[in-house]
Scaffold this active site. Structure first.
Site, short mmCIF file in Angstrom:
data_model
loop_
_atom_site.label_atom_id
_atom_site.label_comp_id
_atom_site.label_asym_id
_atom_site.label_seq_id
_atom_site.Cartn_x
_atom_site.Cartn_y
_atom_site.Cartn_z
CE1 TYR A 1 -17.73 32.88 -92.81
CE2 TYR A 1 -17.64 30.67 -92.81
CZ TYR A 1 -17.17 32.05 -93.07
OH TYR A 1 -16.15 32.26 -94.02
CG ASP B 1 -18.17 38.33 -98.55
OD1 ASP B 1 -17.17 37.74 -99.35
OD2 ASP B 1 -19.59 37.92 -98.52
#
Length: 314
Positions: free
Chosen positions: A145, A81
């Protein structure tokens, strides 16, 4: 004499703070879905728009200097993102030299890309020669992540300036970490993660297998002054899976933080997961994709991979 097309796997990293890009075709004429148009700080902006995606700099500034017969396109493993950092993202690309010219060595490709990259927040780490049918996204067996949280800070403006884009400053002095760890256990395994994906996700199935979800104290920041060190603490949230749904990691992080703040209980996290009812938004760093056994947060995101990402490959 035929020209030779060589495929390469490129590992690269970037600080995602300044990238707010969408996704379109090279000629700017391909249809853009509403989801794809806003999700990827790493992806390219095509056509007449100003180059603001990581991919724009890699393709239009650096890869063009390789003088490939066909334009070089980066097929990225993980489209992070806008605002997300990557310790190690990956992409494959093809370079087709003119007839009679041998393929570039991986070392030459890496040096050429770094030499001509003009953006100081992007760096090519390594390049490998791979088979012509290798696919950076489809071949990845693991993605990790990492989120960094900060407690003991009244707000983001009170963080050391070096940390402001590398962690999520929580307006609390403490977190119930054991409760967060208990809640994380409910997320492990294979589940329908519909409750943790954003509306409009392009995934064919919401079922994912979460291999690791950990909550642990983070290392002390070297950028914190001694007088601040006693109250400012950092925490690390880490998630590993072969793949994630759109914004799944952000939403899992938001829910675990809610548990840490006492807003939710660990049992409620299991209920949310089983409800398959989408939640509100949350924030991260991409550590990197992995391939097999080798490693060849606004809510300011964590550092590593939506702030972190590591890919692994076989």
């Amino acid at each position: 004499m035929r020209s030779v097309r060589a495929r390469y796997l490129v590992y690269f990293q970037y600080v995602g703070t300044g990238f707010k890009a969408g996704w379109a075709g090279r000629d700017g004429l391909h249809q853009v879905t509403p989801l794809a148009s806003v999700r990827s700080g790493v992806a390219a902006v095509r056509g007449s728009q100003r180059a603001i995606g990581v991919q724009n700099y890699l393709e239009q500034e650096a890869a063009e200097r390789l003088n490939s017969v066909e334009p070089v396109r980066f097929t990225i493993s993980s489209r992070t993102d806008a605002g997300v950092h990557a310790l190690s993202n990956t992409a494959h690309l093809d370079v087709q030299r003119r007839p009679g010219q041998p393929p570039f060595s991986p070392e030459v490709v890496a040096q050429a890309l770094n030499t001509h990259l003009r953006h100081p927040a992007i760096r090519v780490l390594q390049v490998f020669r791979v088979p012509s049918d290798f696919h950076a996204r489809h071949a990845a067996t693991s993605r990790t992540y990492l989120y960094r949280l900060a407690t003991g800070c009244p707000g983001p403006d009170q963080l050391p300036v070096f940390e402001r884009n590398l962690c999520w400053a929580l307006r609390t002095d403490c977190l119930d970490v054991p409760a967060m760890q208990e809640a994380a256990q409910h997320l492990l395994g294979t589940h329908d993660f519909s409750a943790f994906q954003s509306a409009g996700s392009p995934a064919a199935s919401p079922v994912r297998t979460l291999r690791r979800a950990s909550v642990s104290p983070g290392p002390t920041s070297p950028f914190v002054l001694p007088q601040e060190n006693r109250k400012l603490h950092f925490w690390t949230l880490e998630f590993e899976s072969q793949s994630f749904l759109y914004r799944q990691v952000r939403r899992m992080t938001a829910v675990l933080v809610a548990v840490g703040l006492g807003v939710l209980t660990p049992t409620q996290v299991r209920v949310i997961l089983e409800s398959q009812d989408p939640l509100g938004p949350a924030s991260c760093t991409l550590q990197g994709p992995q391939y097999g056994n080798e490693d060849p947060g606004h809510r300011t995101l964590g550092l590593a991979v939506e702030s972190g990402h590591l890919d692994q490959y076989t």
